[in-house]
Design an enzyme around this catalytic site. Structure first.
Site, PDB file in Angstrom:
ATOM      1  N   GLY A   1       0.810  -1.206   0.000  1.00 28.59           N
ATOM      2  CA  GLY A   1       0.000   0.000   0.000  1.00 28.59           C
ATOM      3  C   GLY A   1       0.843   1.255   0.000  1.00 28.59           C
ATOM      4  O   GLY A   1       2.076   1.227   0.139  1.00 28.59           O
ATOM      5  N   PHE A   2       0.162   2.360  -0.122  1.00 28.36           N
ATOM      6  CA  PHE A   2       0.798   3.667  -0.213  1.00 28.36           C
ATOM      7  C   PHE A   2       1.651   3.977   1.021  1.00 28.36           C
ATOM      8  O   PHE A   2       2.817   4.378   0.907  1.00 28.36           O
ATOM      9  CB  PHE A   2      -0.310   4.714  -0.411  1.00 28.36           C
ATOM     10  CG  PHE A   2       0.106   6.142  -0.307  1.00 28.36           C
ATOM     11  CD1 PHE A   2       1.179   6.616  -1.045  1.00 28.36           C
ATOM     12  CD2 PHE A   2      -0.576   7.018   0.507  1.00 28.36           C
ATOM     13  CE1 PHE A   2       1.565   7.942  -0.958  1.00 28.36           C
ATOM     14  CE2 PHE A   2      -0.221   8.337   0.593  1.00 28.36           C
ATOM     15  CZ  PHE A   2       0.857   8.800  -0.138  1.00 28.36           C
ATOM     16  N   ILE A   3       1.104   3.752   2.197  1.00 28.85           N
ATOM     17  CA  ILE A   3       1.848   4.016   3.429  1.00 28.85           C
ATOM     18  C   ILE A   3       2.726   2.820   3.797  1.00 28.85           C
ATOM     19  O   ILE A   3       3.891   2.965   4.158  1.00 28.85           O
ATOM     20  CB  ILE A   3       0.892   4.361   4.584  1.00 28.85           C
ATOM     21  CG1 ILE A   3       0.064   5.605   4.231  1.00 28.85           C
ATOM     22  CG2 ILE A   3       1.667   4.590   5.877  1.00 28.85           C
ATOM     23  CD1 ILE A   3      -1.023   5.938   5.241  1.00 28.85           C
TER      24      ILE A   3
ATOM     25  N   LYS B   1     -13.375   1.144  11.039  1.00 25.88           N
ATOM     26  CA  LYS B   1     -12.193   1.565  11.795  1.00 25.88           C
ATOM     27  C   LYS B   1     -12.534   1.792  13.271  1.00 25.88           C
ATOM     28  O   LYS B   1     -11.729   1.512  14.165  1.00 25.88           O
ATOM     29  CB  LYS B   1     -11.606   2.831  11.177  1.00 25.88           C
ATOM     30  CG  LYS B   1     -10.890   2.601   9.854  1.00 25.88           C
ATOM     31  CD  LYS B   1      -9.642   1.771  10.038  1.00 25.88           C
ATOM     32  CE  LYS B   1      -8.770   1.766   8.808  1.00 25.88           C
ATOM     33  NZ  LYS B   1      -7.509   1.005   9.018  1.00 25.88           N
TER      34      LYS B   1
ATOM     35  N   TYR C   1     -16.685   2.725   6.038  1.00 24.20           N
ATOM     36  CA  TYR C   1     -15.231   2.731   6.229  1.00 24.20           C
ATOM     37  C   TYR C   1     -14.878   3.214   7.631  1.00 24.20           C
ATOM     38  O   TYR C   1     -14.155   2.548   8.380  1.00 24.20           O
ATOM     39  CB  TYR C   1     -14.562   3.597   5.169  1.00 24.20           C
ATOM     40  CG  TYR C   1     -13.092   3.819   5.421  1.00 24.20           C
ATOM     41  CD1 TYR C   1     -12.188   2.761   5.341  1.00 24.20           C
ATOM     42  CD2 TYR C   1     -12.596   5.073   5.751  1.00 24.20           C
ATOM     43  CE1 TYR C   1     -10.839   2.953   5.584  1.00 24.20           C
ATOM     44  CE2 TYR C   1     -11.252   5.275   5.991  1.00 24.20           C
ATOM     45  CZ  TYR C   1     -10.379   4.211   5.903  1.00 24.20           C
ATOM     46  OH  TYR C   1      -9.040   4.399   6.155  1.00 24.20           O
TER      47      TYR C   1
END
Length: 327
Positions: free
Chosen positions: A11-13, A158, A154
């Protein structure tokens, strides 16, 4: 040096976290199911350099699959911490895939907490989101703001993960740092988010689709600032929820104007109704991160956007064809 599990490692992070940890002499067990929530080519672009790095082991697995997670933990008996960045991300897409969203974001977090419990892993960092604060939080938003009324699946998924984290800290003594990220951006950015879309659409002369009037605002946070916050939060903290967010708030219209300036082209804007899942504003109060971690954002928006524009131009041969998803 330490051994870390990093989920969402393509992923991006997660890819950047993995890279920095390895560069600092640690080993990383990377887990990612390489799902197609957005164009897999950009995930492969992020993952491929990691595969050639000493100290990196990769498993193409789903973190919600408890049997597979147990097998990984048993193959690596000394784990110092889990950095759980895997998620079905996206406030809009979650409404189209609610079961998959909860499976990945909530049940996946449960699997990681169970690893901590059963395999003596003392620390977990759980990625969370500014979306959890709902419609009308105070600005700048502190961690104490109400998070009981998320606007979409979403954020709700979380919130469920956060609740599980608290219970595992209370019952089993797991050291948990929940980091609520505020609109992260940078090189190899997620293509379904505004910044990548704007850079691609303006560069290629495509229509820029804008939900709402553009006066909604965000406190964007540069990728390397987030990675630094994650590293700082690896120390023992007990149970803490900490905001990581940028220091510059800008309207979407302002972001478009900045992107036009950096690229040197005007956007062709087509307006659409505002999306009910979108927050009108986000702006982090990072006083707690400053006090507990010695963290504050360093990279300004112009500097960070220039990095993204330069990266796009460098990778334009293929990045121009990356799917940016539906509105």
């Amino acid at each position: 040096m330490a051994n870390y599990i990093v989920t969402g490692t393509a992923g991006f992070i997660g890819s950047r976290v993995s890279e920095v940890l390895i560069e600092n002499g640690h080993s990383v067990i990377g887990i990612d199911n390489m799902n197609d929530v957005y164009d897999v080519r950009i995930k492969e672009f992020r993952l491929n350099p990691l595969l050639s790095m000493d100290g990196f082991t990769f498993y193409k697995k789903d973190i919600a699959d408890w049997k597979e997670m147990k097998a990984i933990a048993e193959a690596h008996p000394k784990i110092d911490a889990i950095i759980n960045l895997a998620a079905r991300a996206g406030v809009r897409g979650a409404g189209e895939r609610p079961f998959a969203t909860v499976e990945s974001n909530t049940m996946g977090a449960l699997s990681m907490l169970e690893l901590c419990r059963h395999y003596d892993i003392p620390k977990i960092i759980q990625a969370s989101t500014s979306s959890i604060y709902g419609k009308n939080p105070p600005y700048p938003t502190p961690e104490s703001a109400n998070s009981d009324y998320p606007l979409q699946a979403y954020a709700a998924s979380k919130k469920g993960a956060e609740a599980l984290c608290h219970s595992y800290h209370h019952l089993y003594g797991v050291d948990v740092s929940i980091l609520r990220f505020f609109t992260v951006y940078g090189r190899a950015h997620r293509p379904d988010l505004a910044m990548f879309r704007f850079v691609q659409w303006i560069t290629e002369g495509r229509t820029l689709h804008l939900n709402g009037d553009g006066e909604q605002s965000r406190g964007f946070t540069y990728l390397d600032d987030i990675v630094r916050g994650i590293q700082l939060a690896l120390k023992p903290l007990g149970f803490e929820i900490i905001n990581l967010g940028g220091h510059e708030v800008i309207t979407i219209n302002g972001l478009i104007a900045l992107t036009e300036e950096l690229i040197g082209k005007k956007a062709l804007i087509e307006y659409h109704p505002a999306h009910p899942a979108d927050m009108q504003q986000n702006w982090a109060d990072v006083s707690k991160a400053r006090e507990m971690l010695g963290w504050e954002p360093r990279v300004g928006l112009r500097e960070g956007m220039q990095v993204l524009v330069d990266w796009y131009n460098q990778e334009r041969d293929w990045a121009k064809d990356i799917e940016t998803g539906s509105l």
